[in-house]
Each structure stands twice: as structure tokens, then as C-alpha cells.
Design a protein around this motif. Structure first.
Motif, PDB file in Angstrom:
ATOM      1  N   GLN A   1     -36.650 -43.519 -31.375  1.00  0.00           N
ATOM      2  CA  GLN A   1     -35.194 -43.547 -31.364  1.00  0.00           C
ATOM      3  C   GLN A   1     -34.733 -44.984 -31.279  1.00  0.00           C
ATOM      4  OE1 GLN A   1     -34.481 -41.188 -27.944  1.00  0.00           O
ATOM      5  NE2 GLN A   1     -35.035 -39.291 -28.970  1.00  0.00           N
ATOM      6  N   SER A   2     -33.650 -45.252 -31.956  1.00  0.00           N
ATOM      7  CA  SER A   2     -33.126 -46.607 -31.871  1.00  0.00           C
ATOM      8  C   SER A   2     -31.787 -46.555 -31.160  1.00  0.00           C
ATOM      9  CB  SER A   2     -33.000 -47.196 -33.267  1.00  0.00           C
ATOM     10  OG  SER A   2     -31.651 -47.358 -33.602  1.00  0.00           O
ATOM     11  N   HIS A   3     -31.402 -47.691 -30.584  1.00  0.00           N
ATOM     12  CA  HIS A   3     -30.151 -47.702 -29.835  1.00  0.00           C
ATOM     13  C   HIS A   3     -28.978 -47.324 -30.712  1.00  0.00           C
ATOM     14  CE1 HIS A   3     -30.911 -51.655 -31.585  1.00  0.00           C
ATOM     15  NE2 HIS A   3     -29.621 -51.696 -31.787  1.00  0.00           N
ATOM     16  N   GLU A   4     -29.118 -47.674 -31.992  1.00  0.00           N
ATOM     17  CA  GLU A   4     -27.988 -47.436 -32.876  1.00  0.00           C
ATOM     18  C   GLU A   4     -27.741 -45.960 -33.155  1.00  0.00           C
ATOM     19  OE1 GLU A   4     -26.718 -49.821 -36.490  1.00  0.00           O
ATOM     20  OE2 GLU A   4     -28.521 -50.824 -35.784  1.00  0.00           O
TER      21      GLU A   4
ATOM     22  N   VAL B   1     -35.150 -39.298 -41.586  1.00  0.00           N
ATOM     23  CA  VAL B   1     -35.756 -40.248 -42.519  1.00  0.00           C
ATOM     24  C   VAL B   1     -36.867 -41.004 -41.813  1.00  0.00           C
ATOM     25  CG1 VAL B   1     -35.344 -42.380 -43.786  1.00  0.00           C
ATOM     26  CG2 VAL B   1     -33.713 -40.501 -43.939  1.00  0.00           C
ATOM     27  N   ARG B   2     -36.588 -41.390 -40.575  1.00  0.00           N
ATOM     28  CA  ARG B   2     -37.570 -42.129 -39.800  1.00  0.00           C
ATOM     29  C   ARG B   2     -38.822 -41.291 -39.567  1.00  0.00           C
ATOM     30  NH1 ARG B   2     -34.338 -43.680 -35.042  1.00  0.00           N
ATOM     31  NH2 ARG B   2     -32.946 -44.922 -36.316  1.00  0.00           N
ATOM     32  N   TYR B   3     -38.626 -40.026 -39.179  1.00  0.00           N
ATOM     33  CA  TYR B   3     -39.786 -39.152 -38.963  1.00  0.00           C
ATOM     34  C   TYR B   3     -40.612 -39.060 -40.238  1.00  0.00           C
ATOM     35  CZ  TYR B   3     -37.505 -37.572 -34.668  1.00  0.00           C
ATOM     36  OH  TYR B   3     -36.929 -37.524 -33.448  1.00  0.00           O
ATOM     37  N   LEU B   4     -39.907 -38.864 -41.349  1.00  0.00           N
ATOM     38  CA  LEU B   4     -40.599 -38.733 -42.633  1.00  0.00           C
ATOM     39  C   LEU B   4     -41.420 -39.976 -42.922  1.00  0.00           C
ATOM     40  CD1 LEU B   4     -40.910 -37.185 -45.358  1.00  0.00           C
ATOM     41  CD2 LEU B   4     -39.044 -38.591 -46.186  1.00  0.00           C
TER      42      LEU B   4
ATOM     43  N   PHE C   1     -42.298 -50.080 -41.090  1.00  0.00           N
ATOM     44  CA  PHE C   1     -41.249 -50.897 -40.461  1.00  0.00           C
ATOM     45  C   PHE C   1     -40.003 -50.101 -40.137  1.00  0.00           C
ATOM     46  CE2 PHE C   1     -43.507 -54.432 -42.743  1.00  0.00           C
ATOM     47  CZ  PHE C   1     -44.062 -54.923 -41.583  1.00  0.00           C
ATOM     48  N   THR C   2     -39.963 -48.856 -40.582  1.00  0.00           N
ATOM     49  CA  THR C   2     -38.798 -48.044 -40.223  1.00  0.00           C
ATOM     50  C   THR C   2     -38.905 -47.546 -38.784  1.00  0.00           C
ATOM     51  OG1 THR C   2     -39.848 -46.048 -41.043  1.00  0.00           O
ATOM     52  CG2 THR C   2     -38.421 -47.214 -42.574  1.00  0.00           C
TER      53      THR C   2
END
Lengths: 367, 531, 398
Positions: B302-305, B320-323, B428-429
């Protein structure tokens, strides 16, 4: 207690689900189709009764001996000597049954995908990985089930959906052409798979929320029933009369998937996901054997038994049958009675004795 | 050398004494014997001791003067760590001013009337004097008085608050931690103004004497958890720590795991959010990074954003990140498996394209994949370490030579380059750099497995990783929670990012019963406005 | 202490694992460059022996060799033909493999072609082999060809990659029968043991092109009984059979109306066929109910189709035409005594008891089944034109 971990009732249900399904979709549909023909979709209905019975027996026994696994309470029920014998029968049985599972796994992988890889290597790697999971304890197995089972279920669903264009519902007609008997005959083998719900006897003592055990046990049987039902119907609709001619009908059906000429031959992918399910099945059996043996021998921990038992497991899997044909024959003829006599009849006898004893105790108490 | 040995003695001696840990570290300096060294009434003697301790230290200044023109005194400080200006303009003038009314010099009067410094503490121990001097205070020793005053006039050069480099973002606060603990604490305090925000300090490192602070919110973090982390911190016996990475490695649950079990962040807002979820943070002097624990694997993704952006968009971005997490772990191994084991799965036309591009490649797919992945790692590493000016050269050489030229020369196939680059981008995602690295490293065994057993190998590898992750815990929290064990309530922040007005409960960390974050009527609607 | 042993254990584990991996490296791994991708498979008879023809795709770099290599590669490339002979299929494959430096890979077989001669002698041994091999696709399309299967695979079509691909695409269009290996297995194992498999023929080459630059196209349908081909029906009749089997994907029907010049052509959008079997007093009857939804694609008459009367007329004519086609096709197969239309299955489903009595004599009963066809056609849309185009409005019958 040897096992200090606690799992939730849902985790137990999620462990039981692949423990039945994983191999029930390999050789079993062909055996069912052989007997039941176009009525093969009915067989899971009859077969599931065996599952409910197993869950009922397990829950009753658990009710009498809430903190104990089958190995422990059989000693209390049948006395020290006979209890140890029954315990040994259980352990030997589960080791043997797990051997069958490992062998089925190995045969399937080697027969379909890695033809030149030695089966012992394929099975050995799997047993090794399972051993690692078993060493993690019941909590880890429960968590793994939570991670893997949803994916396995999803993939089964997707494969059914992808096959919809190739389905022909008329394949199931005429319904019950020769009466109800063929479908019941076809249920003989799957019912023995359902009897494996007796495995719950080894997990119920470790439930954090024991009161939900019954609910989730039943949900789990229903889920297994539904999955087998859907799978049988899918296979029947796609392959029709030739279902029984394939060794692995489900795999042959998966092989037939074609979406837009692009997604074809998905069996390797489905296999990979299925391996996750089989891993859980082997692990659950393996864990039961390891834990049970430690309890049977009154050891403080079961972890040191894991690797030796794994070796034994591997040897058993080699001994089961000389060839796939023999294995399939074994599953179609002996195994149904073998499985259900140990997992339903034996516990039933235990339950009756326990009931008798409990009544006596109650009477004693009243006096 | 002598010093070192003495310190060892001091430590062992202290163990027998069973006094507090702080003393234990001080004692190496207070050397002579196991007894705490108490200041004497004789200024000369005290100064001599100090001078012997700070032998060969050019940056230690001993300034002698007379208090109120009568009593001899010495001000000891380290040049560069204290604000000399303040000493010059405030401390020394006020001390040196001759006392007119009272003839006899009174130490208490001095404190209450003369010395215009806000942070003053009094000590009788030599060890504490030394510690004060080392940590940037000026210590005032006065003749015929067996107490020393340490004056908080510390000031040293520090970076101004900057945008966090490692965790850039488009939305959200732009301030990041710096190397000063005080500033960092202030940054956190500015976000969480409640007095329930507790900060407990502890010194770690026999030589570095680094100040480490555990922050938590009382009432949200479980007391047992805080006790546990303090115990773990106290257990550290090391000569020095230079970054929180040291602490992380010394207190984490499973030191052999490739996965980070604590969250590294340089954002005060991330720390504040974590504190509000009942976690604790460890801040350390001298590094802009803070550690947050306990965490689960999903909090690393998780990102802060996610929380500053609209919930729908965050949900999509999360998926998208999980993918891409899956891609970065599996793509090269899947490619190898498909190419060398399951050729039937690839659509015919695509297979022919790949076959054509591979026709003249001398390497097996497995070797090709490993080679290119290693090259990519090298490029990445070079890019991180190199000064900015040379970085451009690396990227050009990487892109041209390894990309285009290698393909044209027929050494690697074009699809492989695509797979490797896609994998690189995918890794990098992952918002947390450490997690990205873990995933990237796991890729190599996966490729090997894929090259030896095909998809089965990939699956076995995945199972191994899963087993490992299922066994992992971060301060008692299962690493895969809330997925496994399933915590239905917490899935709202994993599978989706539920709207803030729906995130009514905190994550179920073990032992915490104060889960309510807010009332359940936070959904904005016209009806609510009237109330 | 325990940490050290744990670390040692891990190292040992790692060494064992990596050893295992290295050992296993060569069991099932096959590099793509070592595979010969078979796209088409042809089965002929050569004397008593089986002659196997494979069509291989050679992934060739078309550009100027090494220097231009990468950027100039093109997917696809030429196809080549190799044949092998042997007493049985496995022998033939071995013989074939001797002539090919790369391992034959069956995972991408698109088309399996049997020569008519093989088909007449029985295809069972071959399709058993096809379905037993785990690499082979059950979805490969099956064809029978006039003449030698080798000749069909030899063609290098001007359009599409290979002749096998051409045949597959053609059958995917479903103008005529589309039969996969699985379908064939099902049909031959079904209650009537008959099958219909598309029959292909080589299209004469265009002028100015070499004889090989052409394709094979699906022209007729071969009818199988047991596993032997007993005859074939032409394309029109094949379509009639498809109507009964409810497998029509696209079809055009052209009719001329009474009292009007010219013809109307309609394209089928959706159709459904229902077989309603009836068994009464030892008589087997079958009602074939067909409903279809059509679009008008050409109207060369002067009738406006915005008139209800005309629509009815046209719909009736179309329905009749459909029924006629089906009758014709049915007659043909009834004469052949081959129940490829699935009547047997339908009777089996509805009258299992009676069916089981005549199961073995079905061959003889099938030709005598009384068939009634009830066709119904509904127009949905008139296409882009309202009234017939190209004639003055006043001549249009409204």
C-alpha cells in the motif's frame, strides 16, 4: 497438547475442501461415468450422504471428547490396548491413503506433462514441500488453505465458464434410463472420497471457535458436493458418451477449451493451480499422520517425525500399484470400501461404544 | 586499546550490579572501577578526569572562567555540537557578571536568577557529564561544588526538511524526515497532537550512543506490544548503529526471510497513519528513516497516496499493483516454462514469431533469461549507486548495447528483452523498495525452477514462498493477514480501498479491542449536513 | 548455537535443491529451436502400410541473415512436407522422425486429413492414437480428402500460413460441417455410430500460378458408419443436414416468389431446430421443427417488403425452400442408412426402452422413419434498403 496452534472453523472447512476435491477430479469422474453413464451428475448427490454421515459421526465423537483427536479418544473409548490398535489402524490407513494421493499426483503429472521426468522426483519434491508446511503446524496449513483454496475454486469456475460454448445439454438425456441404480453405482467411488471428512476429527480440537465447527463442516460438504456436481455436469456436457473413455476426463475437457483461437491448451495452467489443491490435500493427510503418530507414541512434539514419515510416504506411494491401470482399478474396486470402512464404519463403532459408555456414566452419576 | 578493554570490564561488572542498562553503557567511560564515578568537590580533579577521557580530542573545548568573578568554573563542550553564539552572548555573560548584592556565592540563586538557559539539568555523576558533552551539551563545572550542570545549547548542522526522495508522490504532504531525531519527532508530533502520543527513548550502541525513540499512541497500541519491542531493543548489544536498518535486522522475527517484516518509511504522514492504526514506530537519530511495525505483507503493497486519492481510483491502482507484483515475480519464469515445456499453450502464430526470433540464439531460454535478468539487476544497481552525471551514460549503454545491439547481433531474442524490461518495470510498481527487491531476488530461483520443471516448478516455487510467508510473523501479526488468517473486516483495505467513511475500524492487530476509528455515519450526504 | 545449525541446514538444503534442479534439467525441457512444429497431419495408405505426411512450419528468418537479423525476423515462414511410412501410425511417426532433425511437436496440429482410401478402410486406429497422445489437441479439425492427403498438405496457399490453417479457418466459418477430433470420437461412440466429416478437395490453381499455389476447400461431407466412410453428400445437402443438427451458423437462402420476377435472398441470423420424436404402434416418426430469424440481404423482385402480405409470402417461400433442402438431404442419408442427423439419439432420449430393443437394427429402421418438417421463418430487418433499389418507385408493388 502437542499442537498449540488454533485455527478457525472456516480455515478447517477450507482445508477439507481441497482435501476431497483435489483428487476427486482426476480419476474419479471416469470411474463414475463408467458406471453411471449420462447420469454421472446424479452420483455426487448420493455420494454426499456419506460426507454428511462422516461429519455427523465426527461431530458426535467430538462432542463426547472435545479436546481430543481420533487417536486420543479411541484409546479412551476402546481401552488402552484396543485403542492403540485402532489408533494404529487410523495412522496406517492415513499414511497409505496419503500414499495413494501422492501417487495419483505423480501419475497425473508424469502422464500428462513431464513424461520423461522420473515420477519419484516429481513426488519427492512435492512431499518435501508438504513436509515444510506440516512442520509449520496447523495454523500455517490453515493460512495456506485460505490463500490457495479461493484461487483453486476460481480457476475451476473459470474453466467451467470457458467451456460453456462447447457444452451440449442433451448429453445428459435420457435421465435415469436404467433407473437409479447406475448413478448409485457411480456414487460408490466418490462417496469414499466424501468419507474423508472424518479428517475433521483431527482438526476439531484445535478450533478457536468450536461452536462453528458444525456449520462449517456442513458448508464444506455442500461445497464439495456442489463442485463435484458442477464438474461432472461440465464434463458430461462437453464430452458426453465418451467421458468414461478418458483417463482424466476433466483434463481432457480443459484441453478442449478454446477462446478466440488464442487461449488454447490451458491444461498446463489449470494443472499448476490444481497442484496447489493437491499440495493441501497431501499436507492435510500428512499432518494428520504426523500429529497422530506423535500422539500415539505420546511424544512431546511431532516435528521430528515429519521428514521420516515423508520418506515412508514416498515409499508407500511407490508400493501402491505397479501401473496407472492398476491404480485406477484399485480406486474403482477396493478403495471405496477400504476408505469408508475405516472412515465411517470404524468411527461409527467407536461412536456407539462411546454412547454406551456415556450412558453408563450418566447412570452412574445418577446413582 | 586500553580504553576498549576497560569498557568490557565495565560492562561485565555492571551486569553483576544489576543496575539499569543506561549505566551499563556509561560505565566504560567512567572506567576506574565498577563503582559509579561521582564528581568531587575539587574542580581541578574533575577537569583532569575529563581531560583524560577526552584525550586526543581536539574538538573538545575546556573554557575556564570565573563565576560572578569569584568562583572558578569550567565550561566543557564539543565544538560544532553547541551553539557557540548562545554561549558567547547568553551563557558566559550571565555567569560572569559580578554579583553585586550578595557576597556569598549561592548555587541555587545562580540557577534561578542568573543562568538564562531553558534546558538545564544537574548531575553528580561523571558518566552523565560525559554523555552530556558527547550529545552536544555544554557542561558547567564549578569549583567546590560536586554537581555539574549540563546546558542544552546544542545545535549542529542539519539538512532542511525536504521532500522524501525514496517515497515521492503526487498528492499528500511533501515533508520528509531528516537526520535529526528532534526534528523528526516534532514532525510526527505536529501530525498527532494528542498527549497520548508517547515517545520512549533508549540509547543503543556502545560507541555511537545513538538515541532511538519508540513512538506509539497510548490506548491504541497494545501495551504488551510496546513492552515486547522495548525488550527487543534492550536486547541489542552492538557497538554502533548508523541506520534503522541495523535495528530492523536485530529485532525482526525471522532474520532469514527475504521479506521485510517492518516498514521503512521517511514520511511523517505514513508514521502518523500507522500510529493511528495501533502500530508503533521506531525513530532513530541520524537517519531520515523510521521503522513501523507490526505490519503484514499487504501493508507493504500500500502506498500513502492510496488514502489521499479517491477510493475508486485507489482500488484500481491497488489491483494494478497486485497484478504487476505477480508479473514481476512470475513473468520470466512463465516465459521460460512456456518456451521450454508447454509450447502447446502458446498460440501458434505467437509461437512461430517467438521461434523465428529464437532461431539463431545460441543460448537455451533458461540461460538467456537468467543472463538478462542479472544484467538488468546490474543496470539497476549501477543506476542507483552512480552519480547522476554517469547515470545517463549507464542508461544509454544499457538501452543501446544490451537492448538493441544484443538483439541485432542475435545474442538474445527480442521477446526476452521485452519480458525482462516488463518485469523490471513491474517490480518498481511495488511502493516499498525493500519489498520490490525481495520479489526481484525470488525471481531467480523461480526461473531455475521453471527451467527444470516447467509450470509445475513455478507452482512449487510459489508454494514454497507461500509456506514461508504463512509461517512469518511481524511482532506477532501473521504476515499474510488479513487474507490468511481471514479477517473479513480488514479486507476493506486490502481487496479494495474502501472510502474513508467506510473505514470505520482499525486493523485487527492482536490484543487490541479499541477498534473503532470513527462513527459509522460519516458518509457525506445532504441529510448529514443539517445535523 | 541453534542459529548456526539452522544456517548450516539451510545451506545443505540449498545445495541439495540446486543439485536436484541441475540433475533434472534435461528430462522434459525442450528448447523451441529443437522442435518441429507440426501444423497439419495427413494419413494415406501406401500399399498395406500407413503413410504419414506432416506439414511443418519452419520459422525462418527472412531478412539478410545475421547482420539484419533481429529487426527483420518475420513470424511464420515456409511450410515443408515430410512423409514417413510404417505398418502402423507409431511406426510411421518413427520413420518420419528419422528424417527430421528436430523433435516432432504435435501440440499445434490444426488439421488432420485422411485420404478417402483410408477413410473407407476405417479410421479407428488413427483417431485412437490422436486422442491418446497427450500433446495432440482434441480440438484439431478433421477432414477427409479426395485423392492423397499428402497432396492437400503440400499446397502452399497464397493467403494464410499453411494449407492446414486454411482448412481450419474454412471449417471455422461453419458454412459446412466443422468436426473436431473430439466430435468425431463422440459421433463414432454415440448410439448410432455414424459420423459426418467434411470432405475437402483441391481448388484448381489460378492462371499464372503454380499448381501448388492453391488451397483445399471443403466441398462435400463424408458420411461414416462405424468407422468407415460409406459415401458423401454435396454441399447443399450437407447444409440440409446441418439444419437438422441445429448447427447452422450462417446460410443464405434464395427463393423466387410466385407472381413476381426475380428472387429474394435472406441470411440467417439465428436459427433453432428441435427434433420431436414420436413412437406410436411400432411406427417411428420424427417432427423437425425449425424456426429461424432472417435478414433480407437482397431483393431482386419488385415487391416492397414493407407490405405485410409480401413478407408473409416471402417467409412462406423461404420456409418451404428450407424444408425442401432438408428433405433432399434426409432422403440421401436415409438411403445410405446412416443416421448422421441424430434421430437415433433423439429417440434414445425420449423412448429409451423402445430404443434399446431396436438399437442393433436402427440401421434398418432409420430409412423408414417418417419425417415431418415444420419450418418457420421470421424476417427481422430489411437491410439498408426499404423498397427494392434500382427500379423506378412507381414500379414497386407496395
Amino acid at each position: 497438547m502437542i499442537e498449540k496452534g488454533k485455527i478457525s472453523a472456516m480455515q478447517m472447512a477450507l482445508m477439507m475442501y481441497p482435501a476431497i476435491i483435489a483428487t476427486a477430479i482426476l480419476l474419479v469422474p471416469a470411474i463414475t461415468a463408467h458406471h453411471a453413464g449420462q447420469d454421472m451428475w446424479l452420483s455426487p448427490i448420493w455420494a454426499s450422504f456419506s460426507g454428511f454421515l462422516a461429519v455427523y459421526i465426527t461431530l458426535r465423537l467430538h462432542h463426547y471428547y472435545p479436546q481430543k483427536t481420533a487417536i486420543e479418544y479411541s484409546e479412551q473409548i476402546a481401552g488402552k490396548f484396543f485403542g492403540k490398535i485402532i489408533g494404529f489402524v487410523f495412522l496406517f490407513f492415513y499414511l497409505h491413503a496419503d500414499g495413494i494421493v501422492v501417487r495419483e499426483y505423480g501419475e497425473f503429472i508424469v502422464g500428462n506433462f513431464l513424461m520423461r521426468t522420473p515420477p519419484i522426483f516429481v513426488m519427492g519434491t512435492m512431499v518435501f514441500i508438504c513436509a515444510l508446511a506440516v512442520r509449520g503446524g496447523v495454523e500455517v496449513i490453515g493460512r495456506l488453505a485460505e490463500m490457495i483454496v479461493p484461487v483453486v475454486t476460481l480457476v475451476i469456475l473459470i474453466f467451467v465458464i470457458l467451456l460453456i460454448p462447447d457444452m451440449d445439454a442433451t448429453n445428459m438425456l435420457p435421465i435415469m434410463e436404467k433407473g437409479i441404480i447406475p448413478s448409485i453405482k457411480g456414487a460408490v467411488t466418490p462417496q469414499s472420497w466424501f468419507s474423508e471428512f472424518f479428517l475433521m476429527a483431527f482438526f476439531l480440537p484445535y478450533l478457536a471457535n468450536g461452536e462453528n465447527g458444525k456449520k462449517w463442516g456442513i458448508i464444506s460438504v455442500l461445497a464439495v458436493f456442489l463442485t463435484l456436481f458442477i464438474i461432472n455436469i461440465t464434463v458430461l456436457f462437453v464430452l458426453g458418451g465418451i467421458t468414461a473413455n478418458f483417463v482424466y476426463p476433466v483434463m481432457s475437457a480443459v484441453r478442449y477449451i478454446s477462446i478466440a483461437d488464442f487461449l488454447e491448451h490451458l491444461e498446463a495452467f489449470v494443472m499448476a493451480v490444481w497442484v496447489g489443491g493437491t499440495f493441501l490435500k497431501i499436507t492435510v493427510f500428512y499432518y494428520v499422520v504426523a500429529l497422530g503418530t506423535a500422539q500415539w507414541l505420546n511424544l512431546p512434539d511431532y516435528r521430528m517425525l515429519v521428514f521420516p514419515l515423508g520418506f515412508l510416504l514416498l515409499v508407500f506411494s511407490e508400493w501402491i500399484a505397479p501401473s496407472l491401470m492398476e491404480l485406477s482399478h484399485l480406486l474403482a474396486t477396493t478403495v471405496p470400501f477400504y476408505l469408508s470402512s475405516i472412515q465411517i464404519v470404524l468411527p461409527l463403532i467407536l461412536l456407539l461404544i462411546a454412547k454406551f459408555r456415556n450412558r453408563n456414566r450418566m447412570k452412574d452419576g445418577q446413582k | 586499546m586500553r580504553f576498549f578493554k576497560k569498557s568490557r570490564n565495565g560492562v561485565t561488572g555492571n551486569h553483576q550490579n544489576g543496575t539499569t542498562r543506561n549505566n551499563e553503557q556509561e560505565l566504560y567511560i567512567a572506567q576506574q572501577n565498577a563503582q559509579p564515578y561521582v564528581l568531587s568537590f575539587n574542580l581541578e580533579e574533575n577537569i583532569e578526569t575529563l581531560q583524560s577521557v577526552y584525550e586526543n580530542c581536539v574538538d573538545v573545548v575546556f573554557r575556564s572562567f570565573q563565576v560572578a568573578g569569584t568562583t572558578n568554573a569550567v565550561l566543557v563542550y564539543i565544538d560544532g555540537l553547541v551553539n557557540v553564539e548562545e554561549l558567547d552572548l547568553v551563557v558566559l555573560p550571565s555567569l560572569m557578571r559580578p554579583l553585586s548584592s550578595i557576597t556569598d556565592f549561592d548555587i541555587h540563586q545562580l540557577l534561578s536568577q542568573t543562568l538564562t538557559v531553558s534546558k538545564v539539568s544537574k548531575t553528580q555523576l561523571m558518566s552523565e557529564c560525559i554523555e552530556s558533552i558527547s550529545s552536544g551539551k555544554a557542561v558547567l563545572l564549578i569549583n567546590r561544588y560536586n554537581h555539574a550542570f549540563s546546558l542544552g545549547v546544542g545545535k549542529w548542522e542539519k539538512r532542511s526538511i525536504d521532500e522524501p526522495v525514496g517515497e515521492a508522490g503526487i498528492k499528500g504532504p511533501r515533508e520528509g524526515f531528516i537526520e535529526s531525531l528532534g526534528t523528526n519527532l516534532a514532525l510526527v508530533r505536529r501530525k498527532v497532537k494528542s498527549p497520548n502520543l508517547k515517545t520512549k527513548a533508549i540509547k543503543i550502541g556502545t560507541y555511537t550512543q545513538t538515541e532511538v525513540v519508540v513512538c506509539y499512541i497510548e490506548g491504541l497500541a497494545h501495551p504488551a506490544l510496546i513492552q515486547e519491542v522495548e525488550e527487543r531493543l534492550h536486547r541489542i548489544k552492538i557497538d554502533g548503529i548508523l541506520d534503522v536498518g541495523y535495528i530492523e535486522e536485530l529485532i525482526e522475527d525471522n532474520p532469514y526471510s527475504p521479506f521485510p517484516q517492518m516498514l521503512n518509511t521517511e514520511r511523517p504522514d505514513v508514521v502518523a497513519a500507522s500510529l493511528l492504526e495501533g502500530r508503533f514506530a521506531i525513530l532513530q537519530d541520524g537517519t531520515p528513516f523510521a521503522l513501523v511495525a507490526p505490519i503484514s505483507f499487504y501493508s507493504l503493497l500500500q502506498s500513502h497516496e492510496d488514502y489521499y486519492e479517491r477510493s475508486l481510483i485507489s482500488t484500481v491502482i491497488r489491483w494494478v499493483r497486485y497484478l504487476f507484483l505477480l508479473i514481476s515475480l512470475f513473468l520470466p519464469s512463465l516465459y521460460v516454462a512456456l518456451l521450454t515445456f508447454h509450447q502447446e499453450m502458446v498460440p501458434t502464430t505467437l509461437l512461430l514469431t517467438m521461434a523465428a526470433s529464437r532461431e539463431l540464439i545460441p543460448f537455451p531460454a533458461l540461460v538467456e533469461a537468467l543472463m538478462m535478468e542479472v544484467v538488468f539487476e546490474a543496470l539497476r544497481e549501477a543506476g542507483v549507486r552512480l552519480p547522476k552525471q554517469a547515470g545517463a551514460a549507464v542508461s544509454i549503454v544499457g538501452a543501446l548495447v544490451i537492448g538493441q545491439a544484443a538483439v541485432q547481433a542475435g545474442i538474445v531474442s527480442a521477446p526476452m528483452i521485452m519480458v525482462v524490461s516488463l518485469t523490471g518495470i513491474a517490480s518498481f510498481t511495488v511502493p516499498r523498495y525493500a519489498t520490490g527487491i525481495a520479489i526481484r531476488m525470488l525471481r531467480f530461483p523461480m526461473i531455475l525452477l521453471a527451467g527444470s520443471l516447467g509450470l509445475l516448478g513455478v507452482m512449487l516455487g510459489l508454494l514454497l514462498i507461500l509456506i514461508h510467508m504463512a509461517t512469518l510473523r511481524s511482532f506477532g501479526v501473521p504476515y499474510l493477514s488479513p487474507m490468511a488468517p481471514m479477517q473479513g473486516q480488514d479486507m476493506k483495505d486490502v481487496l479494495v480501498r474502501a472510502p474513508l467513511w467506510k473505514l470505520n475500524t482499525r486493523p485487527q492487530l492482536p490484543g487490541i479491542d479499541n477498534l473503532t476509528r470513527q462513527g459509522s455515519d460519516q458518509k457525506p450526504s445532504p441529510e448529514n449536513k443539517d445535523q | 548455537m541453534s542459529g548456526l545449525t539452522k544456517f548450516k541446514k539451510m545451506i545443505i538444503c540449498f545445495l541439495i535443491c540446486s543439485n536436484c534442479l541441475l540433475l533434472s534439467g534435461c528430462w522434459d525441457r525442450v528448447e523451441l529451436n529443437d522442435l518441429a512444429l507440426v501444423t497439419g497431419l495427413g494419413i494415406d495408405k501406401k500399399g498395406k502400410n500407413t503413410m504419414l505426411t506432416v506439414q511443418l512450419v519452419v520459422p525462418k528468418q527472412l531478412g539478410g541473415g545475421m547482420a539484419m537479423g533481429g529487426s527483420n525476423t518475420k513470424g511464420g515462414g515456409a511450410t515443408i512436407i515430410r512423409t514417413g511410412t510404417g505398418a502402423v501410425m507409431a511406426d510411421a511417426i518413427r520413420d518420419l522422425q528419422e528424417k527430421i532433425p528436430r523433435r516432432l511437436f504435435w501440440g499445434h496440429v490444426k488439421a488432420v486429413v485422411f485420404s478417402e482410401k483410408v477413410a473407407k478402410e476405417g479410421i479407428r486406429p488413427y483417431i485412437d492414437f490422436l486422442s491418446r497422445n497427450p500433446q495432440m489437441r482434441l480440438r484439431s479439425n478433421m477432414f477427409i480428402c479426395k485423392g492423397s492427403a499428402k497432396n492437400v498438405l503440400e499446397l502452399s496457399p497464397p493467403i494464410e500460413q499453411s494449407s492446414a490453417e486454411v482448412m481450419r479457418e474454412l471449417s471455422e466459418l461453419q458454412f459446412l460441417f466443422r468436426v473436431t477430433v473430439k466430435d468425431a470420437l463422440q459421433m463414432l461412440a454415440g448410439s448410432t455410430q455414424t459420423a459426418a466429416i467434411p470432405l475437402v478437395q483441391i481448388l484448381p490453381a489460378q492462371k499464372g500460378m503454380s499448381d501448388l499455389q492453391t488451397i483445399a476447400f471443403i466441398q462435400r461431407t463424408a458420411i461414416f458408419k462405424k468407422d468407415r466412410m460409406i459415401g458423401s453428400v454435396n454441399d447443399k445437402m450437407s447444409r440440409g443436414l446441418l439444419w437438422i443438427r441445429n448447427e447452422v451458423e450462417q446460410a443464405n437462402i434464395t427463393v423466387s416468389l410466385k407472381g413476381a420476377k426475380g428472387t429474394i435472398t435472406a441470411a440467417i441470423i439465428k436459427m433453432h431446430t428441435k427434433l420431436i420424436p414420436e413412437y406410436k404402434n411400432g411406427k417411428w416418426k420424427m417432427i423437425v421443427k425449425i424456426t429461424s430469424e432472417d435478414d433480407v440481404i437482397s431483393n431482386a423482385t419488385n415487391l416492397s417488403l414493407y407490405n405485410k402480405k409480401h413478407i408473409h409470402l416471402a417467409q412462406k417461400a423461404l420456409a418451404d425452400e428450407t424444408a425442401n433442402r432438408i428433405y433432399a438431404a434426409l432422403h440421401k442419408v436415409q438411403k445410405m442408412k446412416a443416421d448422421v442427423v441424430g434421430f437415433g439419439e433423439a429417440f434414445h432420449r425420449k423412448y429409451p426402452r423402445q430404443w434399446n430393443q431396436v438399437k442393433d437394427r436402427w440401421e434398418d429402421i432409420f430409412p423408414n422413419v417418417e419425417v415431418t418438417i415444420k419450418a418457420k421463418v421470421n424476417f427481422r430487418r430489411p437491410g439498408m434498403n426499404t423498397i427494392p433499389q434500382g427500379i423506378p418507385p412507381e414500379e414497386v408493388k407496395k
